[in-house]
Design an enzyme around this catalytic site. Structure first.
Site, PDB file in Angstrom:
ATOM      1  N   SER A  64       0.796  -1.241   0.000  1.00  0.00           N
ATOM      2  CA  SER A  64       0.000   0.000   0.000  1.00  0.00           C
ATOM      3  C   SER A  64       0.819   1.278   0.000  1.00  0.00           C
ATOM      4  CB  SER A  64      -0.950   0.012   1.193  1.00  0.00           C
ATOM      5  OG  SER A  64      -1.969  -0.915   0.966  1.00  0.00           O
ATOM      6  N   LYS A  67       0.042   3.400  -2.915  1.00  0.00           N
ATOM      7  CA  LYS A  67      -1.208   4.144  -3.145  1.00  0.00           C
ATOM      8  C   LYS A  67      -1.029   5.646  -3.387  1.00  0.00           C
ATOM      9  CE  LYS A  67      -4.056   0.688  -0.879  1.00  0.00           C
ATOM     10  NZ  LYS A  67      -4.564   0.196   0.406  1.00  0.00           N
ATOM     11  N   TYR A 189      -3.646  -3.734 -10.019  1.00  0.00           N
ATOM     12  CA  TYR A 189      -3.462  -3.416  -8.586  1.00  0.00           C
ATOM     13  C   TYR A 189      -2.522  -4.415  -7.912  1.00  0.00           C
ATOM     14  CZ  TYR A 189      -4.653  -2.872  -3.624  1.00  0.00           C
ATOM     15  OH  TYR A 189      -4.593  -2.705  -2.259  1.00  0.00           O
ATOM     16  N   TYR A 241      -4.192   4.847   7.884  1.00  0.00           N
ATOM     17  CA  TYR A 241      -5.497   4.224   8.145  1.00  0.00           C
ATOM     18  C   TYR A 241      -6.110   4.718   9.443  1.00  0.00           C
ATOM     19  CZ  TYR A 241      -3.480   1.337   4.600  1.00  0.00           C
ATOM     20  OH  TYR A 241      -2.864   0.926   3.473  1.00  0.00           O
ATOM     21  N   VAL A 259       1.420  -3.446   3.963  1.00  0.00           N
ATOM     22  CA  VAL A 259       1.485  -4.703   4.722  1.00  0.00           C
ATOM     23  C   VAL A 259       2.760  -5.498   4.414  1.00  0.00           C
ATOM     24  CG1 VAL A 259      -1.004  -4.943   5.092  1.00  0.00           C
ATOM     25  CG2 VAL A 259       0.038  -5.938   3.040  1.00  0.00           C
TER      26      VAL A 259
HETATM   27  N1  GLN Z   1      -2.020  -5.608  -1.564  1.00  0.00           N
HETATM   28  C1  GLN Z   1      -2.541  -5.344  -0.263  1.00  0.00           C
HETATM   29  C2  GLN Z   1      -4.046  -5.492  -0.211  1.00  0.00           C
HETATM   30  O1  GLN Z   1      -4.706  -5.032  -1.071  1.00  0.00           O
HETATM   31  C3  GLN Z   1      -2.126  -3.981   0.183  1.00  0.00           C
HETATM   32  C4  GLN Z   1      -2.664  -3.626   1.558  1.00  0.00           C
HETATM   33  C5  GLN Z   1      -1.737  -2.815   2.391  1.00  0.00           C
HETATM   34  O2  GLN Z   1      -0.533  -2.789   2.190  1.00  0.00           O
HETATM   35  N2  GLN Z   1      -2.259  -2.210   3.418  1.00  0.00           N
HETATM   36  O3  GLN Z   1      -4.598  -6.066   0.675  1.00  0.00           O
END
Ligand code: GLN
Length: 433
Positions: A64, A67, A189, A241, A259
């Site tokens: 993420s 993003k 994605y 978040y 993550v």
């Molecule tokens: N690829 C992960 C997902 O969509 C990314 C989530 C994250 O890093 N918070 O669940």
């Protein structure tokens, strides 16, 4: 010679080494297979020098942390109004993979949760999913200053385990928010999330944001400043978040976690920071990464609301040099607030002088608002029979190639001499104000 900053950062890393709280993300099976002890920290200065500590060159998947960069690319490609029509900028206080949209608009609430990130990908104009991914990869690579590659195992792993994201994409599609086939958008994605980076890459990507879109290592402008400002705004309010409020209070830097264990943090104008430690807390943020960032911010004073020059005056000195000539010496950064101080002081004091010399030769930076105010000041002084003279050898206020350059003087002595000439030749009617 030992490097002071390097030693300092090494020590901060070592202090956090013993922390073993948190667990590896396992909903993407391949992420549960990484070495949980990996720990890297990299810090890029705004001129592109990178300090690397621990496993700063260990690769992990960006997840993420991608993003904000894809959001920036969408803004860059189709402009803010078109992006805003599909993705909001409100913090949700929800988990990253919450199946949520705005009650009224049906648009994802912000680009830092999965729903918003998947929508952002669909907004990037390209004829095929491959072309769309190529744009994303090239853009990320330009920010990092090296070509980034996909971790195929992690990509496959998420693709086959991604029911939650499929649910989000199909929901968005049903609301008419998604541009394009949901499975094709999701595939891009997953590839984007599986791009491999190091803490050093994240520090460089952060430094590119810190430099308002100019990669300090390559010298290439990658992002427009207005896009960077918007991107940093949503990173600040939504990047961590449901822990965003705590993060802003304690760390005070726009940031984004993933993550995979990565965090990028940005101190605008100053630094880009990349951290890697894959054990995550309950909110999906790297436990040790968050702690290191808290310590860095506290110990180095990196909170963006630290005000460094609270009492520093823009007016360095005000002096009368005889015959009604007053010299205002201006220094530091002449942005709106500084220019306001100069114009207010000169206006308030106008009965105390006949000619005013404004010396901006020590000004470091200026913006359009300050230039406009200074230009307006000269005109205002004229309405009360006074005259302003500008000392601007470097073309800070009147650019060196401007047709109005004759109105600027090289030195205070030149400007004072010109003021005396003006005083001795000005029409008699203007003598008594
Ligand atoms: N690829 C992960 C997902 O969509 C990314 C989530 C994250 O890093 N918070 O669940």
């Amino acid at each position: 010679m030992t490097d002071l900053v390097q030693n300092y950062l090494d020590r901060i890393l070592a202090e956090h080494e013993p922390i073993t709280e948190g667990v590896l993300a396992d909903y993407i099976p391949e992420l549960a297979a990484v070495d949980p002890t990996g720990f890297g920290l990299a810090l890029s200065s705004s001129d592109g020098y990178v300090y690397r500590c621990g496993d700063a060159d260990t690769e992990f998947t960006i997840q993420s942390v991608s993003k904000p960069f894809t959001y920036a690319l969408a803004l860059q490609k189709i402009g803010a109004p078109a992006v805003d029509a599909r993705i909001g900028v409100e913090p949700t206080g929800e988990a990253f993979n919450e199946i949520s949209v705005d009650d009224e608009t049906k648009a994802p609430k912000n680009p830092m949760i999965n729903a918003g990130a998947i929508t952002a990908i669909s907004l990037i104009p390209a004829a095929t999913p491959d072309a769309r991914f190529a744009l994303i990869r090239d853009f990320f690579s330009a920010c990092a200053g090296r070509p980034l590659e996909v971790d195929e195992a992690v990509y496959e792993s998420e693709r086959t385990a991604g029911s939650r994201n499929r649910a989000i994409a199909y929901m968005l599609d049903s609301f008419g928010v998604l541009d394009g086939d949901p499975d094709e958008v999701l595939d891009v994605y997953y590839r984007q999330c599986a791009l491999k980076v190091t803490s050093t890459d994240l520090a460089r990507m952060g430094a590119t944001l810190a430099r308002t879109g100019l990669n300090p290592m390559t010298g290439r402008r990658v992002i427009d400043p207005a896009v960077v400002r918007r991107t940093l705004s949503v990173m600040l309010t939504c990047g961590m978040y449901d822990a965003a409020g705590d993060w802003v209070s304690a760390v005070g830097m726009p940031a984004k976690s993933g993550v995979g264990g990565g965090i990028v943090a940005v101190l605008p104008g100053q630094l880009g920071i990349g951290v890697y430690s894959p054990r995550l807390g309950p909110k999906g943020n790297s436990v040790r990464g968050v702690r290191v960032c808290r310590s860095l911010s506290a110990q180095l004073g990196l909170h963006f609301l630290n005000v460094t020059r609270e009492s520093r005056s823009t007016l360095r000195s005000v002096s009368d040099v005889g015959d009604g000539v007053r010299v205002y010496e201006v220094h530091g950064d002449l942005l709106f607030a500084g220019a306001e101080q100069v114009t207010r002081t000169a206006q308030r004091q106008h009965e105390e002088y006949t000619a005013a010399v404004f010396d901006v030769s020590r000004v470091d930076d200026i913006n359009d608002a300050a230039r406009t105010l200074l230009a307006g000041l000269a005109a205002t002084l004229q309405t009360v029979g006074k005259h302003g003279f500008l000392v601007d050898p470097d073309g800070i206020v009147v650019p060196l190639d401007s047709p109005h350059r004759a109105a600027a003087y090289e030195t205070v002595a030149d400007a004072v001499a010109a003021a005396h000439t003006w005083l001795s030749t000005r029409p008699a009617a203007a003598v008594d104000d």
